[in-house]
Write an enzyme that holds these catalytic residues in place. Structure first.
Site, PDB file in Angstrom:
ATOM      1  N   ALA A 107       0.809  -1.223   0.000  1.00 53.48           N
ATOM      2  CA  ALA A 107       0.000   0.000   0.000  1.00 53.48           C
ATOM      3  C   ALA A 107       0.841   1.270   0.000  1.00 53.48           C
ATOM      4  CB  ALA A 107      -0.920  -0.002   1.220  1.00 53.48           C
ATOM      5  N   ARG A 111      10.621   7.240  -1.680  1.00 51.02           N
ATOM      6  CA  ARG A 111      12.033   7.341  -2.044  1.00 51.02           C
ATOM      7  C   ARG A 111      12.295   7.015  -3.527  1.00 51.02           C
ATOM      8  NH1 ARG A 111      13.559   3.617   3.024  1.00 51.02           N
ATOM      9  NH2 ARG A 111      11.335   3.142   2.799  1.00 51.02           N
ATOM     10  N   GLN A 149      -6.164  -0.443   2.245  1.00 53.62           N
ATOM     11  CA  GLN A 149      -5.713   0.233   3.464  1.00 53.62           C
ATOM     12  C   GLN A 149      -6.019   1.719   3.330  1.00 53.62           C
ATOM     13  OE1 GLN A 149      -1.477  -0.078   4.250  1.00 53.62           O
ATOM     14  NE2 GLN A 149      -1.622   1.217   6.064  1.00 53.62           N
ATOM     15  N   ARG A 201       8.001  -5.625 -37.165  1.00 52.44           N
ATOM     16  CA  ARG A 201       6.914  -5.147 -36.305  1.00 52.44           C
ATOM     17  C   ARG A 201       5.822  -6.199 -36.094  1.00 52.44           C
ATOM     18  NH1 ARG A 201       5.249   0.163 -39.062  1.00 52.44           N
ATOM     19  NH2 ARG A 201       3.646   0.064 -37.447  1.00 52.44           N
ATOM     20  N   TYR A 261      -1.352   2.556 -47.123  1.00 59.65           N
ATOM     21  CA  TYR A 261      -2.263   3.434 -46.373  1.00 59.65           C
ATOM     22  C   TYR A 261      -2.708   4.572 -47.276  1.00 59.65           C
ATOM     23  CZ  TYR A 261      -3.768   6.327 -42.379  1.00 59.65           C
ATOM     24  OH  TYR A 261      -4.487   7.081 -41.487  1.00 59.65           O
ATOM     25  N   ARG A 304       6.669   3.419 -65.632  1.00 52.99           N
ATOM     26  CA  ARG A 304       7.538   4.575 -65.378  1.00 52.99           C
ATOM     27  C   ARG A 304       7.688   5.347 -66.685  1.00 52.99           C
ATOM     28  NH1 ARG A 304      12.474   0.392 -65.097  1.00 52.99           N
ATOM     29  NH2 ARG A 304      13.153   0.550 -67.261  1.00 52.99           N
TER      30      ARG A 304
HETATM   31  C1  UD1 Z   1      10.437  -2.318   6.499  1.00 49.61           C
HETATM   32  C2  UD1 Z   1      10.580  -2.814   7.916  1.00 49.61           C
HETATM   33  C3  UD1 Z   1      12.055  -2.994   8.238  1.00 49.61           C
HETATM   34  C4  UD1 Z   1      12.685  -3.941   7.245  1.00 49.61           C
HETATM   35  C5  UD1 Z   1      12.399  -3.525   5.806  1.00 49.61           C
HETATM   36  C6  UD1 Z   1      12.800  -4.649   4.868  1.00 49.61           C
HETATM   37  C7  UD1 Z   1       8.680  -1.859   9.190  1.00 49.61           C
HETATM   38  C8  UD1 Z   1       8.294  -0.872  10.216  1.00 49.61           C
HETATM   39  N1  UD1 Z   1       9.974  -1.863   8.850  1.00 49.61           N
HETATM   40  O1  UD1 Z   1      11.041  -1.058   6.401  1.00 49.61           O
HETATM   41  O2  UD1 Z   1      12.237  -3.497   9.549  1.00 49.61           O
HETATM   42  O3  UD1 Z   1      14.074  -4.049   7.480  1.00 49.61           O
HETATM   43  O4  UD1 Z   1      10.999  -3.265   5.607  1.00 49.61           O
HETATM   44  O5  UD1 Z   1      12.704  -4.289   3.524  1.00 49.61           O
HETATM   45  O6  UD1 Z   1       7.864  -2.640   8.752  1.00 49.61           O
HETATM   46  N2  UD1 Z   1       3.325  -0.619   3.475  1.00 49.61           N
HETATM   47  C9  UD1 Z   1       1.945  -0.687   3.485  1.00 49.61           C
HETATM   48  N3  UD1 Z   1       1.254   0.266   4.159  1.00 49.61           N
HETATM   49  C10 UD1 Z   1       1.856   1.269   4.841  1.00 49.61           C
HETATM   50  C11 UD1 Z   1       3.257   1.338   4.849  1.00 49.61           C
HETATM   51  C12 UD1 Z   1       3.975   0.366   4.154  1.00 49.61           C
HETATM   52  O7  UD1 Z   1       1.367  -1.586   2.868  1.00 49.61           O
HETATM   53  O8  UD1 Z   1       1.145   2.095   5.447  1.00 49.61           O
HETATM   54  C13 UD1 Z   1       4.076  -1.629   2.727  1.00 49.61           C
HETATM   55  C14 UD1 Z   1       4.927  -1.010   1.646  1.00 49.61           C
HETATM   56  O9  UD1 Z   1       4.199  -0.926   0.424  1.00 49.61           O
HETATM   57  C15 UD1 Z   1       6.105  -1.981   1.544  1.00 49.61           C
HETATM   58  C16 UD1 Z   1       6.174  -2.601   2.930  1.00 49.61           C
HETATM   59  O10 UD1 Z   1       4.951  -2.298   3.594  1.00 49.61           O
HETATM   60  O11 UD1 Z   1       5.884  -3.002   0.601  1.00 49.61           O
HETATM   61  C17 UD1 Z   1       7.339  -2.052   3.737  1.00 49.61           C
HETATM   62  O12 UD1 Z   1       7.231  -0.629   3.797  1.00 49.61           O
HETATM   63  P1  UD1 Z   1       8.492   0.300   3.602  1.00 49.61           P
HETATM   64  O13 UD1 Z   1       8.071   1.710   3.776  1.00 49.61           O
HETATM   65  O14 UD1 Z   1       9.208  -0.055   2.369  1.00 49.61           O
HETATM   66  O15 UD1 Z   1       9.332  -0.126   4.890  1.00 49.61           O
HETATM   67  P2  UD1 Z   1      10.883  -0.072   5.124  1.00 49.61           P
HETATM   68  O16 UD1 Z   1      11.259   1.281   5.560  1.00 49.61           O
HETATM   69  O17 UD1 Z   1      11.582  -0.653   3.959  1.00 49.61           O
HETATM   70 CA    CA Z   2      11.002  -1.368   1.922  1.00 45.97          CA
END
Ligand code: UD1
Ligand code: CA
Length: 468
Positions: A22, A27, A93, A352, A406, A459
């Site tokens: 979600a 980044r 979510q 193509r 065409y 021609r």
């Molecule tokens: C997270 C972990 C971290 C781990 C790392 C591994 C947490 C708090 N931290 O950090 O310990 O080392 O992954 O890659 O979980 N997501 C949701 N809803 C939200 C927020 C995030 O579905 O509200 C999903 C994101 O889409 C993603 C995953 O959760 O696929 C992890 O979120 P991300 O923000 O990438 O966490 P990290 O900072 O990488």
């Molecule tokens: Ca991550």
């Protein structure tokens, strides 16, 4: 015992897999949601779904939030193509306040299962084998939580695994909340965990956003489960490679390189020569036959299938195409086309969609062919545009031949019979038919059908004048 390697979910209660997807992926600095960014030609979530599907769970939940509808639609429309056969449920979510919030909103889905494997949507290097090992570890050690961890030389950006002096997992501390001593820990959380659902449900209800990001961290659930007397253990991977997350474009390119290397290794070990793996790319579904040679700069995308003893490249892109045995394609672009055996393409040709050429056809320098059939042994060797044409066998198309397909409104077909010879610099104004064995004089503009065996000249007659 065959099959004992797999986790038998039927005996131990059903297994559910929850993929958290979600997040926005801030980044990445992108208008595309992170899990839809492509790696190896496929959205990164595709790898998570494939690995999850291979575990044969009773259900897969995908949590969507940021650009929820776009993410849901891309996944739902692709499930069949990706070979995902287990039932997939989407969970929306509403509050994007962390991985813990994502799980909290997934409780109705999770409650259907005894065991849940929760994984992030942004760790596309994870394999089925590793996830399966986590599940086996979880069952064999009778754990309430098993988390997948890795030792990384550079642990920056990951949650760190805090262990007691006896080596038990105590908690996970996120980087932003870590003390310098904790930040020095090199064992990291992969973001994949196996939970006993009953305990997970209770634990996520107790999460609080008392942390640097003011989010609900799923990682904090571990401590709650531990304080309830739950057994929390870690399964550490041999190499850190699989646990790498993709949060930014640097990590994306790193994942691309690793997935590509895995793919090329598989091809090389099955009998394909890859001259320069650093500049050769093959998507996950690409097939290449034995004794084929991939030269530098070869990019094979989508569901491309290449036969045996082909020479591909250098500097060639082939997309969703089938190439028969002993074909050669160099310095060219081929898309949604079929080359039958011993067909030669290039250098510098553009093939193509909807084209079938061969066997033994030749499409040479600076020729473009679209939605056409080029028959056995026929040649389009130089500087031609062939669109919407049916060309039978042993036809020679002279340099600079153009099918004028065409008329500004509609496309029309050109048909050329076997053994016809089209002289250089001819315009074939479609719809038009050139008979078997017919000969069209160089420089003609053909607007009417040419009967079998006839010579067509269209021609101006040359006039030589005396110069003063
Ligand atoms: C997270 C972990 C971290 C781990 C790392 C591994 C947490 C708090 N931290 O950090 O310990 O080392 O992954 O890659 O979980 N997501 C949701 N809803 C939200 C927020 C995030 O579905 O509200 C999903 C994101 O889409 C993603 C995953 O959760 O696929 C992890 O979120 P991300 O923000 O990438 O966490 P990290 O900072 O990488
Ligand atoms: Ca991550």
């Amino acid at each position: 015992m065959p099959g004992s390697f797999f986790v038998k979910t039927d005996k131990k209660g059903p297994l559910g897999v929850l993929i958290l997807a979600a997040g926005q992926g801030t980044r990445m600095h992108s208008s595309t949601p992170k899990v839809l960014h492509r790696i190896g030609g496929r959205p990164m979530i595709h790898y998570m779904l494939r690995a999850a599907n291979a575990l044969k769970p009773s259900g897969i939940g995908v949590v969507v939030g940021h650009e929820a509808e776009a993410v849901r639609k891309t996944i739902a429309d692709s499930l069949r193509d990706w070979g995902v056969t287990r039932p997939v449920t989407f969970i929306h979510q509403k509050n994007l306040t962390g991985s813990g919030a994502a799980v909290l909103e997934s409780l109705p889905f999770l409650r259907k299962f005894k065991t849940a494997l929760v994984t992030a949507g942004d760790t596309p290097l994870l394999t089925f084998d590793t996830l399966n090992s986590v599940l086996r570890h979880h069952e064999e050690q009778k754990c309430q939580v098993t988390l997948l961890t890795a030792r990384l030389r550079d642990p920056r950006g990951y949650g760190r695994i805090v262990r007691s002096p006896l080596g038990e997992v105590v908690r996970i501390v996120e980087e932003l909340d870590a003390t310098p001593k904790e930040a020095a820990i090199t064992e990291v959380n992969s973001g994949s965990y196996c939970f006993e659902v009953g305990l997970l449900v209770e634990a996520v209800k107790k999460l609080s956003p008392k942390n640097a990001k003011k989010e609900l961290y799923l990682t904090d659930a571990l401590e709650h489960i531990r304080t309830q007397g739950g057994r929390v253990s870690a399964h550490q991977t041999q190499t850190g490679e699989e646990c790498q997350g993709v949060n930014n474009r640097l990590q994306q390119s790193n994942a691309e390189r690793i997935l590509n290397r895995r793919m090329l290794e598989r091809l090389m070990l099955s009998g394909v020569t890859v001259l320069d793996p650093a500049t050769t790319y093959a998507d996950a579904d690409v097939e290449v036959g034995q004794d084929s040679l991939l030269m530098p700069g070869t990019i094979l995308r989508g569901k491309t299938k290449i036969g045996n003893r082909c020479r591909i490249g250098p500097w060639t892109r082939i997309e969703d195409s089938q190439i028969g045995n002993e074909c050669e394609v160099l310095f060219s672009y081929v898309k949604e086309a079929r080359l039958l055996e011993k067909t030669m393409v290039g250098p510098f040709a553009h093939i193509r969609p909807g084209t079938t050429a061969g066997p033994r056809a030749k499409i040479g320098n600076f020729s473009e062919v679209k939605a056409s059939r080029i028959g056995y042994g026929s040649k389009v060797s130089h500087l031609s545009y062939i669109g919407d044409a049916d060309i039978a066998e042993d036809v020679n198309i002279g340099a600079g031949t153009i099918t004028c397909n065409y008329d500004g409104k509609e496309k029309h077909r050109t048909t050329i019979g076997a053994k016809a010879f089209i002289g250089s610099n001819t315009n074939l104004v479609a719809p038009v038919k050139i008979g078997r064995g017919a000969l069209v004089a160089a420089g003609s503009t053909i607007t009417e059908d040419v009967p079998d065996g006839a010579l067509a000249i269209a021609r101006e007659r040359q006039v030589n004048k005396v110069r003063k």
